[in-house]
Design a protein around this motif. Structure first.
Motif, PDB file in Angstrom:
ATOM      1  N   ASP A  73      39.115  49.353  45.860  1.00 57.05           N
ATOM      2  CA  ASP A  73      39.974  49.004  44.725  1.00 57.05           C
ATOM      3  C   ASP A  73      40.063  50.119  43.685  1.00 57.05           C
ATOM      4  O   ASP A  73      40.956  50.101  42.846  1.00 57.05           O
ATOM      5  CB  ASP A  73      39.491  47.714  44.056  1.00 57.05           C
TER       6      ASP A  73
ATOM      7  N   THR B 244      44.972  49.270  45.494  1.00 59.74           N
ATOM      8  CA  THR B 244      44.839  47.906  44.997  1.00 59.74           C
ATOM      9  C   THR B 244      45.773  46.912  45.686  1.00 59.74           C
ATOM     10  O   THR B 244      45.508  45.717  45.680  1.00 59.74           O
ATOM     11  CB  THR B 244      45.104  47.861  43.476  1.00 59.74           C
TER      12      THR B 244
ATOM     13  N   ASN C  32      35.772  44.996  51.260  1.00 59.29           N
ATOM     14  CA  ASN C  32      36.812  45.646  50.460  1.00 59.29           C
ATOM     15  C   ASN C  32      38.184  45.005  50.609  1.00 59.29           C
ATOM     16  O   ASN C  32      39.126  45.412  49.935  1.00 59.29           O
ATOM     17  CB  ASN C  32      36.891  47.139  50.781  1.00 59.29           C
ATOM     18  N   TRP C  33      38.306  44.012  51.477  1.00 58.62           N
ATOM     19  CA  TRP C  33      39.601  43.336  51.618  1.00 58.62           C
ATOM     20  C   TRP C  33      39.671  42.203  50.610  1.00 58.62           C
ATOM     21  O   TRP C  33      38.938  41.223  50.699  1.00 58.62           O
ATOM     22  CB  TRP C  33      39.800  42.799  53.026  1.00 58.62           C
ATOM     23  N   LYS C  34      40.532  42.366  49.660  1.00 58.01           N
ATOM     24  CA  LYS C  34      40.772  41.327  48.657  1.00 58.01           C
ATOM     25  C   LYS C  34      42.257  41.159  48.548  1.00 58.01           C
ATOM     26  O   LYS C  34      42.859  41.415  47.524  1.00 58.01           O
ATOM     27  CB  LYS C  34      40.159  41.718  47.317  1.00 58.01           C
TER      28      LYS C  34
END
Length: 111
Positions: A70, A74, A108-110
């Protein structure tokens, strides 16, 4: 120089994201001492850094804190583009390194 080192190391799996930066520098008024100047786009630079970290950082928590996606990307589509690139790099990793990479991607996947 760093981009060229990684390009040579990884070009078997990923032949994208490296470009001739000489014209860009000249356009901005710089005069490189050589006409061989290469750079990486953000996706390739992050993938190269991640590849190196997965190979050398053995502690998953340290890896997860070392590269926080991020900070650079983003948007979900940006992350997908990077993850697609890292899929191709998996062929250059051991099973344990692939597991660390997949764990890092999950954290890290959001999207």
């Amino acid at each position: 120089m760093l981009a060229l080192i990684y390009y040579r190391q990884l070009k078997r799996w990923v032949d994208t994201g490296i470009f001739d930066a000489y014209p860009v520098l000249v356009e901005r008024g710089l005069q490189p001492t050589t006409d061989k100047v290469y750079a990486a786009d953000h996706y390739r630079a992050i993938a190269d850094m991640l590849f190196d970290a997965v190979k050398w950082v053995k502690n998953q928590r340290t890896l997860d804190q070392f590269i926080i996606l991020d900070d650079w990307l983003t948007e979900p589509e940006e992350k997908e583009r990077l993850f697609s690139l890292t899929e191709r790099l998996s062929a250059a990793l051991t099973k344990e390194e692939c597991q660390r990479l997949e764990s890092w991607k999950t954290i890290n996947w959001k999207g």
